[in-house]
Design a protein around this motif. Structure first.
Motif, PDB file in Angstrom:
ATOM      1  N   ARG A 207     -12.277 -23.429 -20.499  1.00  0.00           N
ATOM      2  CA  ARG A 207     -11.327 -24.215 -21.296  1.00  0.00           C
ATOM      3  C   ARG A 207     -10.193 -24.737 -20.414  1.00  0.00           C
ATOM      4  NH1 ARG A 207     -12.533 -20.529 -25.503  1.00  0.00           N
ATOM      5  NH2 ARG A 207     -10.768 -19.198 -24.978  1.00  0.00           N
ATOM      6  N   VAL A 208      -9.743 -23.907 -19.477  1.00  0.00           N
ATOM      7  CA  VAL A 208      -8.715 -24.353 -18.542  1.00  0.00           C
ATOM      8  C   VAL A 208      -9.257 -25.512 -17.693  1.00  0.00           C
ATOM      9  CG1 VAL A 208      -7.350 -23.688 -16.522  1.00  0.00           C
ATOM     10  CG2 VAL A 208      -7.551 -22.119 -18.472  1.00  0.00           C
ATOM     11  N   ALA A 209     -10.501 -25.365 -17.232  1.00  0.00           N
ATOM     12  CA  ALA A 209     -11.118 -26.415 -16.408  1.00  0.00           C
ATOM     13  C   ALA A 209     -11.230 -27.718 -17.191  1.00  0.00           C
ATOM     14  CB  ALA A 209     -12.485 -25.957 -15.925  1.00  0.00           C
ATOM     15  N   ALA A 210     -11.521 -27.618 -18.481  1.00  0.00           N
ATOM     16  CA  ALA A 210     -11.648 -28.823 -19.307  1.00  0.00           C
ATOM     17  C   ALA A 210     -10.298 -29.515 -19.440  1.00  0.00           C
ATOM     18  CB  ALA A 210     -12.206 -28.455 -20.681  1.00  0.00           C
ATOM     19  N   LYS A 211      -9.234 -28.718 -19.564  1.00  0.00           N
ATOM     20  CA  LYS A 211      -7.890 -29.301 -19.712  1.00  0.00           C
ATOM     21  C   LYS A 211      -7.493 -30.081 -18.467  1.00  0.00           C
ATOM     22  CE  LYS A 211      -5.764 -26.401 -23.197  1.00  0.00           C
ATOM     23  NZ  LYS A 211      -5.211 -25.078 -23.350  1.00  0.00           N
ATOM     24  N   SER A 212      -7.905 -29.577 -17.292  1.00  0.00           N
ATOM     25  CA  SER A 212      -7.554 -30.284 -16.054  1.00  0.00           C
ATOM     26  C   SER A 212      -8.630 -31.304 -15.681  1.00  0.00           C
ATOM     27  CB  SER A 212      -7.335 -29.276 -14.928  1.00  0.00           C
ATOM     28  OG  SER A 212      -8.466 -28.445 -14.779  1.00  0.00           O
ATOM     29  N   LYS A 213      -9.506 -31.622 -16.646  1.00  0.00           N
ATOM     30  CA  LYS A 213     -10.535 -32.677 -16.479  1.00  0.00           C
ATOM     31  C   LYS A 213     -11.548 -32.363 -15.374  1.00  0.00           C
ATOM     32  CE  LYS A 213      -8.168 -35.482 -19.333  1.00  0.00           C
ATOM     33  NZ  LYS A 213      -8.561 -35.485 -20.731  1.00  0.00           N
ATOM     34  N   ASP A 214     -11.657 -31.092 -15.017  1.00  0.00           N
ATOM     35  CA  ASP A 214     -12.671 -30.738 -14.024  1.00  0.00           C
ATOM     36  C   ASP A 214     -14.053 -30.673 -14.641  1.00  0.00           C
ATOM     37  OD1 ASP A 214     -11.373 -30.330 -11.464  1.00  0.00           O
ATOM     38  OD2 ASP A 214     -10.187 -28.827 -12.532  1.00  0.00           O
ATOM     39  N   LEU A 215     -14.091 -30.426 -15.929  1.00  0.00           N
ATOM     40  CA  LEU A 215     -15.360 -30.253 -16.620  1.00  0.00           C
ATOM     41  C   LEU A 215     -15.239 -30.823 -18.022  1.00  0.00           C
ATOM     42  CD1 LEU A 215     -16.077 -26.479 -15.955  1.00  0.00           C
ATOM     43  CD2 LEU A 215     -17.399 -28.375 -15.047  1.00  0.00           C
ATOM     44  N   ASN A 216     -16.379 -31.183 -18.581  1.00  0.00           N
ATOM     45  CA  ASN A 216     -16.434 -31.574 -19.982  1.00  0.00           C
ATOM     46  C   ASN A 216     -17.002 -30.376 -20.753  1.00  0.00           C
ATOM     47  OD1 ASN A 216     -16.680 -32.814 -22.405  1.00  0.00           O
ATOM     48  ND2 ASN A 216     -18.002 -34.479 -21.693  1.00  0.00           N
ATOM     49  N   PHE A 217     -16.127 -29.395 -21.045  1.00  0.00           N
ATOM     50  CA  PHE A 217     -16.582 -28.139 -21.667  1.00  0.00           C
ATOM     51  C   PHE A 217     -16.694 -28.316 -23.178  1.00  0.00           C
ATOM     52  CE2 PHE A 217     -15.478 -23.642 -23.079  1.00  0.00           C
ATOM     53  CZ  PHE A 217     -16.778 -23.184 -22.924  1.00  0.00           C
ATOM     54  N   TYR A 218     -17.895 -28.104 -23.660  1.00  0.00           N
ATOM     55  CA  TYR A 218     -18.171 -28.259 -25.091  1.00  0.00           C
ATOM     56  C   TYR A 218     -17.764 -27.010 -25.860  1.00  0.00           C
ATOM     57  CZ  TYR A 218     -21.197 -28.327 -29.259  1.00  0.00           C
ATOM     58  OH  TYR A 218     -21.682 -28.260 -30.540  1.00  0.00           O
ATOM     59  N   GLY A 219     -17.960 -25.853 -25.240  1.00  0.00           N
ATOM     60  CA  GLY A 219     -17.693 -24.580 -25.918  1.00  0.00           C
ATOM     61  C   GLY A 219     -18.901 -23.678 -25.808  1.00  0.00           C
ATOM     62  N   ASN A 220     -18.913 -22.617 -26.569  1.00  0.00           N
ATOM     63  CA  ASN A 220     -20.054 -21.708 -26.563  1.00  0.00           C
ATOM     64  C   ASN A 220     -21.264 -22.378 -27.215  1.00  0.00           C
ATOM     65  OD1 ASN A 220     -18.540 -19.658 -25.419  1.00  0.00           O
ATOM     66  ND2 ASN A 220     -18.049 -18.699 -27.377  1.00  0.00           N
ATOM     67  N   VAL A 221     -22.433 -22.089 -26.682  1.00  0.00           N
ATOM     68  CA  VAL A 221     -23.669 -22.522 -27.337  1.00  0.00           C
ATOM     69  C   VAL A 221     -24.580 -21.311 -27.467  1.00  0.00           C
ATOM     70  CG1 VAL A 221     -23.569 -24.928 -26.533  1.00  0.00           C
ATOM     71  CG2 VAL A 221     -24.726 -23.203 -25.126  1.00  0.00           C
ATOM     72  N   GLU A 222     -25.595 -21.446 -28.331  1.00  0.00           N
ATOM     73  CA  GLU A 222     -26.543 -20.345 -28.530  1.00  0.00           C
ATOM     74  C   GLU A 222     -27.891 -20.728 -27.929  1.00  0.00           C
ATOM     75  OE1 GLU A 222     -25.779 -17.984 -32.215  1.00  0.00           O
ATOM     76  OE2 GLU A 222     -25.079 -19.912 -32.943  1.00  0.00           O
ATOM     77  N   GLY A 223     -28.806 -19.778 -27.919  1.00  0.00           N
ATOM     78  CA  GLY A 223     -30.098 -19.985 -27.267  1.00  0.00           C
ATOM     79  C   GLY A 223     -30.823 -21.236 -27.734  1.00  0.00           C
ATOM     80  N   ASN A 224     -30.771 -21.503 -29.045  1.00  0.00           N
ATOM     81  CA  ASN A 224     -31.508 -22.669 -29.552  1.00  0.00           C
ATOM     82  C   ASN A 224     -30.887 -23.991 -29.119  1.00  0.00           C
ATOM     83  OD1 ASN A 224     -29.363 -21.900 -31.139  1.00  0.00           O
ATOM     84  ND2 ASN A 224     -30.261 -22.594 -33.052  1.00  0.00           N
ATOM     85  N   ASP A 225     -29.617 -23.966 -28.723  1.00  0.00           N
ATOM     86  CA  ASP A 225     -28.970 -25.215 -28.300  1.00  0.00           C
ATOM     87  C   ASP A 225     -29.570 -25.781 -27.018  1.00  0.00           C
ATOM     88  OD1 ASP A 225     -26.878 -25.707 -30.300  1.00  0.00           O
ATOM     89  OD2 ASP A 225     -26.106 -23.772 -29.649  1.00  0.00           O
ATOM     90  N   ILE A 226     -30.184 -24.915 -26.198  1.00  0.00           N
ATOM     91  CA  ILE A 226     -30.852 -25.404 -24.986  1.00  0.00           C
ATOM     92  C   ILE A 226     -31.881 -26.465 -25.383  1.00  0.00           C
ATOM     93  CG2 ILE A 226     -32.405 -24.791 -23.080  1.00  0.00           C
ATOM     94  CD1 ILE A 226     -31.238 -21.937 -23.188  1.00  0.00           C
ATOM     95  N   PHE A 227     -32.614 -26.184 -26.441  1.00  0.00           N
ATOM     96  CA  PHE A 227     -33.731 -27.059 -26.823  1.00  0.00           C
ATOM     97  C   PHE A 227     -33.322 -28.128 -27.820  1.00  0.00           C
ATOM     98  CE2 PHE A 227     -35.260 -23.135 -25.136  1.00  0.00           C
ATOM     99  CZ  PHE A 227     -36.053 -23.616 -24.110  1.00  0.00           C
ATOM    100  N   LYS A 228     -32.191 -27.920 -28.469  1.00  0.00           N
ATOM    101  CA  LYS A 228     -31.628 -28.995 -29.299  1.00  0.00           C
ATOM    102  C   LYS A 228     -31.015 -30.069 -28.405  1.00  0.00           C
ATOM    103  CE  LYS A 228     -29.961 -26.523 -33.427  1.00  0.00           C
ATOM    104  NZ  LYS A 228     -28.692 -25.965 -33.946  1.00  0.00           N
ATOM    105  N   GLY A 229     -30.653 -29.689 -27.190  1.00  0.00           N
ATOM    106  CA  GLY A 229     -29.961 -30.645 -26.327  1.00  0.00           C
ATOM    107  C   GLY A 229     -28.508 -30.827 -26.735  1.00  0.00           C
TER     108      GLY A 229
END
Lengths: 362, 362
Positions: A207-229
């Motif tokens: 979240r800190v990295a997202a604030k400094s624009k180093d990353l586009n952090f979406y948040g936590n995801v679960e196992g099925n999100d890998i395949f949902k894309g």
């Protein structure tokens, strides 16, 4: 497939070093794959590394044979591969990258040995403690989700996961042209409060990295999100990544076996199978892991790509293409730029924690 | 399905306590499922727990309505469910087990709340630090693989994994009659040398347990072995288990979506879909998670089963049946006997490590 590496108009002249001896099949599949690669990419060159006797029948105006006197076996312990076989085709191929003779190396050999040798010869980039393996998995959006780490690091801390997020972002931007790919942190629930202590801390760092624009952090995801894309990149430790990848391969194999059995079960089913042929062929193509072959070893001072050991000619060709795309789209520079930008966040002793090389998958 | 719970000839008179308010649908699905259950099992009784107003229209000679004035919501924090709602249907249902009025409780409510309340009311068994959640997953052998832990314990040590192996063995022997089910330790490779420090230590503990005949330890297994059915039981920490389960659900959903799309894509495909109907129906049945609904909360001084929150009538019925089979096959006695036998191995302070209840899945 979402990976459209042709987004950069000008293709630089790229040379790949290929460990032609690695994998379950060796030159029998690597050499035809290399020939097809050279035909697909008229501006590319190859340095084919292996036992001279095994490569002697191959010739091509844009290929050079680089001799090596040893071969790392698929079941060689890391120590043997690293300390005893100092003239292995795997090592010589990586040395080509170190020397600047090639922009990337590709091997279908023993993953643990490849990671150990690559790390030993190339060293990790400043700010990166542990290199990661980052394959692509197919998702429901018809694209690919990049998951890392998949097998190199079984015990990871929160800082490692942050580093993986930075490395994965550079890879996806190099392969797809998307400069701000989304990053998900694999967890047991979407809520920030969930997860192990390591995951909670990693979530804070991201979240800190997202604030400094180093990353586009979406948040936590679960196992099925890998395949949902849900996100372009999913970050996890190597233990979870490895187990998850193999479990999902297991489910897919179970379903395909089941369909095969049911369609061969009685005359009517056989008829159904015949008329369903286009659909089943499309499914097979969709699930074809060969299209996703070629995982980047990220965080090193040079580009190395790992092909599946059992890769056939088509699959090995995909690994070569992926390495080629990464090299001509300047993956290494992108990784360096992202690390430099995130340097204040990544400030931690370099190479503090040694990789447990015995835990690498083969 | 390998689960054939009728191996014990004499069926004791069993009473289940049912949290009729839990889950996404509440009494609308739990009550019809309870009626069907009573019809399937002429010797069984039910204690139906819930708001009297919601249950008032239900009557059956073998069912008793047990009033509760509160309901745990699916998104209630653990603390609310545990400390504020002391007359919730979930809690009253578990209280029935504690009082001896029922041999097992079943709820489709919030997993975290269910585990916390069950643990608070029933307490863990001597020798068990953390209760585990143990669902069954379908495998290629046409049977089910029991995987634990799936979500309750995100940070596990080697002793926890040994305890899970003991608990899972008792569950499988109660549900299938197989007194010596095989146990696999989920890892990144089959070799004993691989894995995290926790996994290596767990592997040693499990080998010792196998020597003293406490367990039938097969060795390390990989993610795909869950679906191959390599072992009857697969042991892992709750983080890995949860992520793996959800990832495999994601892959299966992706494949089914893909088939649906392809079969609806053009006239010829629609024709293929019609003639393939029996095959696709069989596939749907094979992948139907409803048949595997009903996960045991193991390690407590009483039997509690968790139904999926989104369970429909059929799925909830499977959870009721599973609880019933476990109760009449004396799961609790089997767990106690196995723990007693393994006591020297399990010798560790009871309840040393509190469950991180905020990390439980809903």
């Amino acid at each position: 497939m979402a990976i459209s590496p042709s987004f950069l108009p000008a293709a630089a002249a790229i040379t790949l070093a290929v460990d032609c001896m690695g994998g379950d099949h060796g030159p029998r599949i690597t050499l035809p794959a290399c020939r097809a690669f050279l035909e697909r990419h008229p501006e590319a060159s190859l340095r084919l590394v292996g036992l001279p006797e095994a490569l002697k029948d191959f010739s091509h105006p844009r290929a050079v044979i680089v001799p090596a006197t040893e071969v790392v076996a698929m079941d060689d312990p890391i120590e043997i591969a690293l300390r005893k076989k100092k003239d292995s085709s795997m090592r010589v191929a990586i040395q080509q990258v170190k020397d600047g003779s090639a922009q990337a190396a590709v091997s279908a050999g023993n993953t643990g040995a490849l990671m150990a040798i690559a790390r030993y010869l190339l060293k990790t980039l400043e700010g990166i403690d542990r290199p990661a393996i980052a394959p692509q998995l197919p998702n429901s959006k018809g694209g690919a989700t990049t998951v890392l780490d998949l097998g190199a690091n079984v015990d990871c801390d929160a800082e490692d996961l942050l580093q993986f997020a930075v490395l994965g972002s550079a890879l996806v931007s190099a392969l797809t042209g998307n400069e701000s790919p989304t990053v998900g942190l694999l967890n047991v629930g979407e809520e920030a409060i969930k997860g192990s202590e390591t995951i909670k801390k990693a979530s804070q760092l991201l979240r800190v990295a997202a604030k400094s624009k180093d990353l586009n952090f979406y948040g936590n995801v679960e196992g099925n999100d890998i395949f949902k894309g849900t996100t372009d990149i999913v970050v996890c430790d190597g233990f979870v990544g490895n187990v998850t990848l193999k479990a999902t391969e297991g489910v897919a194999a179970m379903i395909v076996d089941f369909l095969r059995f049911e369609y061969s079960n009685g005359l009517f089913s056989k008829f159904a199978a015949i008329v369903s042929y286009p659909v089943l062929k499309a499914l097979k193509k969709r699930l074809d892991h060969r299209r996703y072959n070629g995982a980047a070893l990220l965080g090193l001072r040079g580009l190395v790509f790992k092909s599946h050991g059992s890769a056939d000619e088509v699959a090995f060709g995909y690994a070569l293409d992926r390495a080629y795309d990464a090299a001509r789209n300047n993956l290494l520079d992108r990784v360096r730029a992202r690390i430099a930008h995130a340097a204040p966040l990544l400030a931690r002793a370099e190479s503090a924690a040694p990789v447990d090389a015995t835990s690498l998958p083969v």
